[in-house]
Design a protein around this motif. Sequence first.
Motif, mmCIF file in Angstrom:
data_model
loop_
_atom_site.group_PDB
_atom_site.id
_atom_site.type_symbol
_atom_site.label_atom_id
_atom_site.label_comp_id
_atom_site.label_asym_id
_atom_site.label_seq_id
_atom_site.Cartn_x
_atom_site.Cartn_y
_atom_site.Cartn_z
ATOM 1 N N ARG A 262 20.155 51.161 55.790
ATOM 2 C CA ARG A 262 21.329 50.605 54.950
ATOM 3 C C ARG A 262 21.010 50.577 53.571
ATOM 4 N NH1 ARG A 262 23.097 50.972 59.353
ATOM 5 N NH2 ARG A 262 23.852 49.659 60.802
ATOM 6 N N LEU A 263 22.302 51.124 53.091
ATOM 7 C CA LEU A 263 22.126 51.115 51.461
ATOM 8 C C LEU A 263 23.166 50.264 51.093
ATOM 9 C CD1 LEU A 263 21.278 54.900 51.037
ATOM 10 C CD2 LEU A 263 19.572 52.957 50.761
ATOM 11 N N PRO A 264 22.918 49.923 49.740
ATOM 12 C CA PRO A 264 23.983 48.947 49.192
ATOM 13 C C PRO A 264 25.391 49.657 49.115
ATOM 14 C CG PRO A 264 22.071 48.723 47.802
ATOM 15 C CD PRO A 264 21.833 49.810 48.795
ATOM 16 N N PHE A 265 25.417 51.112 49.062
ATOM 17 C CA PHE A 265 26.671 51.769 48.673
ATOM 18 C C PHE A 265 27.076 52.579 49.762
ATOM 19 C CE2 PHE A 265 22.812 53.811 46.887
ATOM 20 C CZ PHE A 265 23.165 55.067 47.390
ATOM 21 N N ILE A 266 26.402 52.672 50.699
ATOM 22 C CA ILE A 266 26.521 53.320 51.954
ATOM 23 C C ILE A 266 26.138 52.304 53.137
ATOM 24 C CG2 ILE A 266 26.064 55.471 53.394
ATOM 25 C CD1 ILE A 266 25.107 56.755 50.856
ATOM 26 N N GLU A 267 27.392 52.433 54.116
ATOM 27 C CA GLU A 267 27.351 51.525 55.488
ATOM 28 C C GLU A 267 27.064 52.488 56.434
ATOM 29 O OE1 GLU A 267 27.048 48.432 57.828
ATOM 30 O OE2 GLU A 267 26.997 48.387 55.500
ATOM 31 N N ARG A 268 27.503 53.633 56.657
ATOM 32 C CA ARG A 268 27.314 54.591 57.779
ATOM 33 C C ARG A 268 26.660 55.685 57.249
ATOM 34 N NH1 ARG A 268 30.511 53.426 62.224
ATOM 35 N NH2 ARG A 268 29.227 54.792 63.133
ATOM 36 N N PHE A 269 25.240 55.686 57.060
ATOM 37 C CA PHE A 269 24.580 56.788 56.734
ATOM 38 C C PHE A 269 24.613 57.890 57.598
ATOM 39 C CE2 PHE A 269 20.706 59.477 55.441
ATOM 40 C CZ PHE A 269 20.844 59.162 54.408
ATOM 41 N N GLU A 270 24.681 57.820 58.960
ATOM 42 C CA GLU A 270 24.625 58.945 59.718
ATOM 43 C C GLU A 270 25.807 59.773 59.659
ATOM 44 O OE1 GLU A 270 27.120 55.369 61.939
ATOM 45 O OE2 GLU A 270 24.970 55.749 60.397
ATOM 46 N N TYR A 271 26.714 59.120 58.920
ATOM 47 C CA TYR A 271 28.093 60.330 58.543
ATOM 48 C C TYR A 271 27.321 61.349 57.671
ATOM 49 C CZ TYR A 271 31.455 57.388 61.138
ATOM 50 O OH TYR A 271 32.100 56.975 62.062
ATOM 51 N N ILE A 272 26.676 60.935 56.536
ATOM 52 C CA ILE A 272 26.129 61.727 55.786
ATOM 53 C C ILE A 272 25.137 62.805 56.299
ATOM 54 C CG2 ILE A 272 24.879 61.763 53.612
ATOM 55 C CD1 ILE A 272 25.967 59.425 52.496
ATOM 56 N N TYR A 273 24.483 62.205 57.139
ATOM 57 C CA TYR A 273 23.414 62.954 58.113
ATOM 58 C C TYR A 273 24.308 64.254 58.826
ATOM 59 C CZ TYR A 273 18.631 63.157 59.469
ATOM 60 O OH TYR A 273 17.414 63.624 59.636
ATOM 61 N N ILE A 274 25.343 63.888 59.446
ATOM 62 C CA ILE A 274 25.897 64.739 60.071
ATOM 63 C C ILE A 274 26.527 66.005 59.400
ATOM 64 C CG2 ILE A 274 27.947 65.014 61.932
ATOM 65 C CD1 ILE A 274 27.183 61.980 62.886
ATOM 66 N N PHE A 275 27.245 65.324 58.236
ATOM 67 C CA PHE A 275 28.110 66.281 57.395
ATOM 68 C C PHE A 275 26.812 67.337 56.714
ATOM 69 C CE2 PHE A 275 31.428 63.364 57.798
ATOM 70 C CZ PHE A 275 32.310 64.109 58.591
ATOM 71 N N ALA A 276 25.758 66.755 56.344
ATOM 72 C CA ALA A 276 24.878 67.486 55.664
ATOM 73 C C ALA A 276 24.152 68.416 56.467
ATOM 74 C CB ALA A 276 23.714 66.470 55.129
ATOM 75 N N TRP A 277 24.385 68.004 57.817
ATOM 76 C CA TRP A 277 23.625 68.903 58.760
ATOM 77 C C TRP A 277 24.389 70.254 59.093
ATOM 78 C CZ3 TRP A 277 19.121 67.276 59.740
ATOM 79 C CH2 TRP A 277 18.161 67.876 60.643
ATOM 80 N N LEU A 278 25.783 70.379 58.528
ATOM 81 C CA LEU A 278 26.529 71.691 58.340
ATOM 82 C C LEU A 278 25.847 72.880 57.679
ATOM 83 C CD1 LEU A 278 28.944 73.303 58.970
ATOM 84 C CD2 LEU A 278 29.906 72.480 57.159
ATOM 85 N N LEU A 279 24.868 72.241 56.583
ATOM 86 C CA LEU A 279 23.945 73.296 55.758
ATOM 87 C C LEU A 279 22.972 73.609 56.623
ATOM 88 C CD1 LEU A 279 23.982 71.465 52.140
ATOM 89 C CD2 LEU A 279 25.328 73.381 52.940
ATOM 90 N N VAL A 280 22.644 72.953 57.689
ATOM 91 C CA VAL A 280 21.427 73.395 58.385
ATOM 92 C C VAL A 280 21.804 74.134 59.413
ATOM 93 C CG1 VAL A 280 19.510 72.601 59.906
ATOM 94 C CG2 VAL A 280 20.267 70.947 57.866
ATOM 95 N N ILE A 281 22.900 74.230 59.999
ATOM 96 C CA ILE A 281 23.328 75.091 61.289
ATOM 97 C C ILE A 281 24.209 76.320 60.837
ATOM 98 C CG2 ILE A 281 23.542 73.008 62.639
ATOM 99 C CD1 ILE A 281 26.712 74.588 61.969
ATOM 100 N N LEU A 282 24.483 76.531 59.597
ATOM 101 C CA LEU A 282 25.072 77.609 58.923
ATOM 102 C C LEU A 282 24.201 78.734 58.885
ATOM 103 C CD1 LEU A 282 27.945 76.512 56.382
ATOM 104 C CD2 LEU A 282 28.109 77.638 58.537
ATOM 105 N N PRO A 283 22.823 78.515 58.305
ATOM 106 C CA PRO A 283 22.078 79.523 58.208
ATOM 107 C C PRO A 283 21.600 80.173 59.449
ATOM 108 C CG PRO A 283 21.339 77.743 56.946
ATOM 109 C CD PRO A 283 22.457 77.278 57.801
ATOM 110 N N PRO A 284 21.111 79.616 60.764
ATOM 111 C CA PRO A 284 21.022 80.334 61.741
ATOM 112 C C PRO A 284 22.404 81.006 62.313
ATOM 113 C CG PRO A 284 20.861 77.986 62.119
ATOM 114 C CD PRO A 284 20.886 78.139 60.736
ATOM 115 N N CYS A 285 23.361 80.315 62.371
ATOM 116 C CA CYS A 285 24.689 81.202 62.631
ATOM 117 C C CYS A 285 25.013 82.322 61.673
ATOM 118 C CB CYS A 285 25.980 80.080 62.342
ATOM 119 S SG CYS A 285 26.125 78.790 63.366
ATOM 120 N N CYS A 286 24.727 82.337 60.145
ATOM 121 C CA CYS A 286 24.790 83.642 59.653
ATOM 122 C C CYS A 286 23.963 84.648 59.791
ATOM 123 C CB CYS A 286 24.742 83.079 58.168
ATOM 124 S SG CYS A 286 26.112 82.035 57.715
ATOM 125 N N VAL A 287 22.463 84.465 60.036
ATOM 126 C CA VAL A 287 21.527 85.221 60.233
ATOM 127 C C VAL A 287 21.899 85.996 61.477
ATOM 128 C CG1 VAL A 287 18.896 85.613 60.411
ATOM 129 C CG2 VAL A 287 19.977 84.012 58.975
#
Length: 368
Positions: A262-287
């Motif tokens: 819980r951060l003062p400016f972010i209520e649903r931090f898991e959304y950031i986590y999910i969208f940031a994970w796109l950067l994690v799944i793209l490398p294996p997909c590309c390789v």
Amino acid sequence: MSKQVKESLTVSPFFLFFLIHGAQTGVGMLSFQSKIVIGADQDAWVSVLLVGFSFHLIIWLMYFLLKKSNNGDILSLHQQLFGKWIGNIFNLCFYGYIILTVSTIVRSYVEILQVWVFPYVHLWELSLIIVLASTYIVSGGFRVVTGMCFWGVVLPSVLLVTLYFPLKYANWNNLLPLLNHSLGDYIVSANQTITNYLGPELLLIYFPFIKNNHDSQKWAHISIAYTTVLYFIITIVSFVYFNIRQLEHTVWPTLILSKIIRLPFIERFEYIYIFAWLLVILPPCCVFLWAGTRILRTTINLKPKTSLWISSAIVFVIVINLKSEISIENINSCLTTTGLIFLYCYIPTLFFLLNIINFFKKRKSLEN
């Protein structure tokens, strides 16, 4: 020394760290904890370490095979050992494994998007976006794919800081009793862990694209060690936050851990986590997609763009037909079994076969 493509197409050995680690860390990092507890329970962290250590041996075996290959990759090694036609059949089998892996990654991530963020968006729409993004990156060539792996490792590393928040609620007694399981239990957990370590086998394809590849082995081992430590830390944090019974009924433990932030400016931090994970799944997909494209180009002489679009289309068709949870579980189980056979059975078999052939060749030359 293994053969290498022209220098303008190669990358420095240092980038092998990002190529291997980027291919190993995907969507499985969000859910592996609930699977590895099957068997060794709270001692499953031992299986995580054992699988990591075993991959160092696999890396050593792969380097041995690659240095004996005519063109420095498994494609030429297959033809070298089995002849052109049978060798190409084995190459196409490897291509099937690659397509299976990409399809599993894309479908697993799309499932997370549909459950957590976009419940009313169609499967084909989300899948098409990810497949097209991967295709666009791969069309830029191996160096662009390597750059994607670099940023796909560096940028999401910031999320490691978030592991501090669950530790504030840690119950270290969840790890007790220590080491009270049989060898069979550890093997069961290890079998569930293997999927998360898949990725280094693509070294068998892009090895000629590594500059001074005969001196690059240390970076491969460093990458495996880093991946092992990362999975070990996430496992321990998850185990001290959840108890075993909770983990058994939690589909995505890593995402649940992010919900407590819980951060003062972010209520649903898991959304950031999910969208940031796109950067994690793209490398294996590309390789993996790049590797599949190279196999088609080398085996059946298709143009690179044609090979790429054929591979992407196959992945898209497979993904949009995996509509039920059972089908997703089945493809994940199929990938685990295929990866296990390829890494722990097929690669050692090639190693022994190559040594036997070399032994008889030396013996015959001495007789002559």
